[in-house]
Design a protein around this motif. Structure first.
Motif, short mmCIF file in Angstrom:
data_model
loop_
_atom_site.label_atom_id
_atom_site.label_comp_id
_atom_site.label_asym_id
_atom_site.label_seq_id
_atom_site.Cartn_x
_atom_site.Cartn_y
_atom_site.Cartn_z
N SER A 179 55.28 89.56 25.21
CA SER A 179 56.02 88.99 26.50
C SER A 179 55.83 89.85 27.70
CB SER A 179 57.44 89.68 25.74
OG SER A 179 58.67 89.21 26.94
N ASP A 180 56.51 89.47 28.85
CA ASP A 180 56.45 90.30 30.23
C ASP A 180 57.65 90.84 30.37
OD1 ASP A 180 58.28 88.03 30.66
OD2 ASP A 180 56.95 87.45 32.31
N GLU A 181 58.73 90.99 29.25
CA GLU A 181 59.91 91.69 29.42
C GLU A 181 59.64 93.20 29.30
OE1 GLU A 181 62.85 90.35 30.35
OE2 GLU A 181 61.93 88.58 30.88
N GLY A 199 52.92 96.07 8.09
CA GLY A 199 52.95 94.70 8.64
C GLY A 199 52.61 94.53 10.11
N LYS A 200 52.59 93.13 10.33
CA LYS A 200 52.36 92.83 11.80
C LYS A 200 53.64 92.14 12.48
CE LYS A 200 48.87 90.03 14.38
NZ LYS A 200 47.49 89.48 14.37
N LEU A 201 53.89 92.45 13.61
CA LEU A 201 54.94 91.79 14.39
C LEU A 201 54.35 91.43 15.72
CD1 LEU A 201 57.77 91.44 15.63
CD2 LEU A 201 57.86 93.89 16.34
N VAL A 202 54.54 90.06 15.84
CA VAL A 202 53.94 89.26 17.13
C VAL A 202 55.28 89.16 17.96
CG1 VAL A 202 52.58 87.92 18.18
CG2 VAL A 202 51.80 88.68 16.28
N GLN A 203 55.50 89.95 19.06
CA GLN A 203 56.62 89.60 19.85
C GLN A 203 56.10 88.52 20.87
OE1 GLN A 203 60.01 90.51 19.60
NE2 GLN A 203 60.12 88.85 21.22
N GLU A 204 56.64 87.34 20.96
CA GLU A 204 56.44 86.21 21.97
C GLU A 204 57.39 86.54 23.19
OE1 GLU A 204 53.77 84.98 21.84
OE2 GLU A 204 53.21 84.59 19.49
N GLN A 205 57.25 85.51 24.05
CA GLN A 205 58.25 85.55 25.26
C GLN A 205 59.52 85.23 24.90
OE1 GLN A 205 57.25 86.16 28.65
NE2 GLN A 205 59.41 86.34 28.69
N VAL A 206 60.44 85.87 25.36
CA VAL A 206 61.84 85.77 25.37
C VAL A 206 62.52 86.83 26.20
CG1 VAL A 206 62.09 87.35 23.40
CG2 VAL A 206 64.04 85.43 23.84
N ALA A 207 63.63 86.30 26.66
CA ALA A 207 64.11 87.47 27.79
C ALA A 207 65.67 87.72 27.12
CB ALA A 207 64.35 86.68 29.09
N LEU A 265 57.61 85.54 8.42
CA LEU A 265 59.06 85.40 9.06
C LEU A 265 58.72 84.67 10.29
CD1 LEU A 265 62.06 85.50 9.55
CD2 LEU A 265 61.88 87.82 10.01
N ILE A 266 59.32 83.73 10.62
CA ILE A 266 59.06 83.13 12.03
C ILE A 266 60.62 83.11 12.57
CG2 ILE A 266 58.46 80.89 13.20
CD1 ILE A 266 56.59 80.21 10.96
N SER A 267 60.80 83.28 13.68
CA SER A 267 62.09 83.14 14.49
C SER A 267 61.72 82.16 15.69
CB SER A 267 62.78 84.25 15.10
OG SER A 267 61.91 85.05 16.07
N GLU A 268 62.16 80.87 15.73
CA GLU A 268 61.84 80.00 16.85
C GLU A 268 62.58 80.33 17.98
OE1 GLU A 268 63.31 76.28 14.89
OE2 GLU A 268 61.57 76.20 13.67
N ASN A 269 62.12 79.53 19.24
CA ASN A 269 62.65 79.63 20.52
C ASN A 269 64.04 79.28 20.65
OD1 ASN A 269 60.39 80.01 22.30
ND2 ASN A 269 59.64 78.38 21.89
N GLY A 270 65.21 79.94 20.90
CA GLY A 270 66.34 79.92 20.83
C GLY A 270 67.16 80.53 19.78
N ALA A 271 66.50 81.18 18.87
CA ALA A 271 66.93 81.93 17.75
C ALA A 271 67.61 83.02 18.41
CB ALA A 271 65.88 82.42 16.64
N GLY A 272 68.59 83.76 17.77
CA GLY A 272 69.29 84.73 18.18
C GLY A 272 68.77 86.18 18.35
N SER A 332 56.41 86.51 13.35
CA SER A 332 56.32 86.12 14.72
C SER A 332 57.58 85.83 15.28
CB SER A 332 55.49 84.61 14.54
OG SER A 332 55.47 84.00 15.75
N SER A 333 57.95 86.29 16.42
CA SER A 333 59.21 86.75 17.01
C SER A 333 59.25 85.80 18.26
CB SER A 333 59.74 88.22 16.87
OG SER A 333 61.05 88.30 17.72
N HIS A 334 60.57 85.41 18.30
CA HIS A 334 61.01 84.59 19.70
C HIS A 334 62.38 84.99 19.82
CE1 HIS A 334 57.52 81.87 19.02
NE2 HIS A 334 57.43 81.95 20.32
#
Length: 256
Positions: free
Chosen positions: A195-197, A169-177, A136-143, A156-158
């Motif tokens: 992320s830095d949140e 499983g494996k969850l990679v949380q990328e930068q999103v605010a 599963l990929i959630s792109e930049n701007g996904a809700g 891979s989560s944005h």
């Protein structure tokens, strides 16, 4: 579509192996709310295209075919979606407003940048292989994802995630605010937090959480680590504020 007509409210639409022609026209059906949209395992065509999704809503969507479902929720009433696909490439590319419950059992799914709304409950599971069945990929701007329940696959989560329960499983949380507000890990979970949140609550009951893959500082307001769980972090990156409580040794330093 079949019979030279497009579907209307409360129809059930079924794609079977009797025709493997892809659906590439009549896709703008935003006002239509189906009862069911079902793609059988023996259907090999695509529904929609990368440049023009099928825009519709349905009480239930089941995709088990070998092609790609390009789907945009038209009016926020897509209640139940199951992706258990035979596709070797993209199984589903999703966009639009709201999916109440999305279950991923097999195949690669993308929540694209046009997914402006939310998934209320997202279940990332597997059919035969916990490691390889689901991507599963959630792109930049996904809700937003309100609740994530994960016991397999790779994500891979944005997206912004309100509460995540990760048991495998494996969850990679990328930068999103904001990123993940409440994170619970169990069993065989792997979570990489890039992320830095601020994380309001991290309860590592089992599994592994890795903060060492990104250098930006992050705050965990309430950190609790149970025996058997592992949290990897460097002290110059992670700050634990009031309410933090350690039940077991937290591992500091680079993840090997």
């Amino acid at each position: 579509w079949s019979g030279g007509a497009v579907p209307v409210n409360n129809d059930t639409v079924i794609f079977t192996g009797s025709s493997n022609v892809s659906v590439t026209s009549g896709l703008a059906q935003a006002a239509v709310d189906l009862d069911n949209l079902i793609i059988h395992p023996d259907y090999t065509g695509d529904v929609g295209t990368s440049g023009s999704h099928l825009t519709i809503s349905s009480d239930r969507v089941v995709h088990e075919g070998a092609g790609t479902l390009y789907y945009t929720d038209g009016n926020g009433t897509t209640d139940r979606m199951i992706i258990n696909s035979k596709a070797t490439g993209d199984a589903a590319v999703l966009s639009g407003d709201t999916i109440t419950r999305l279950t991923l059992a097999k195949g690669k799914t993308t929540l694209d940048s046009g997914f402006s709304g939310r998934v209320v409950t997202l279940e990332v599971t597997y059919f035969t292989s916990a490691a390889g069945d689901v991507e599963l990929i959630s792109e930049n701007g996904a809700g937003t994802i309100t609740t994530l329940i994960m016991n397999g696959g790779k994500f891979s989560s944005h997206s912004t995630i309100t509460t995540a329960h990760v048991a495998g499983g494996k969850l990679v949380q990328e930068q999103v605010a904001p990123a993940i507000s409440n994170l619970y890990t169990y069993c065989n979970a792997q979570v990489v937090y890039n992320s830095d949140e601020t994380i309001a609550m991290l309860h590592a009951i089992g599994g592994m959480v890795d903060f060492t893959q990104d250098a930006n500082p992050v705050t965990v307001s309430d950190l609790r680590v149970w025996p058997g769980a592992q949290v990897y972090y460097s002290e110059d990156r992670v700050t634990v504020t009031a309410g933090g409580e350690l039940y077991d040794k937290v591992i500091r330093g680079m993840m090997q």
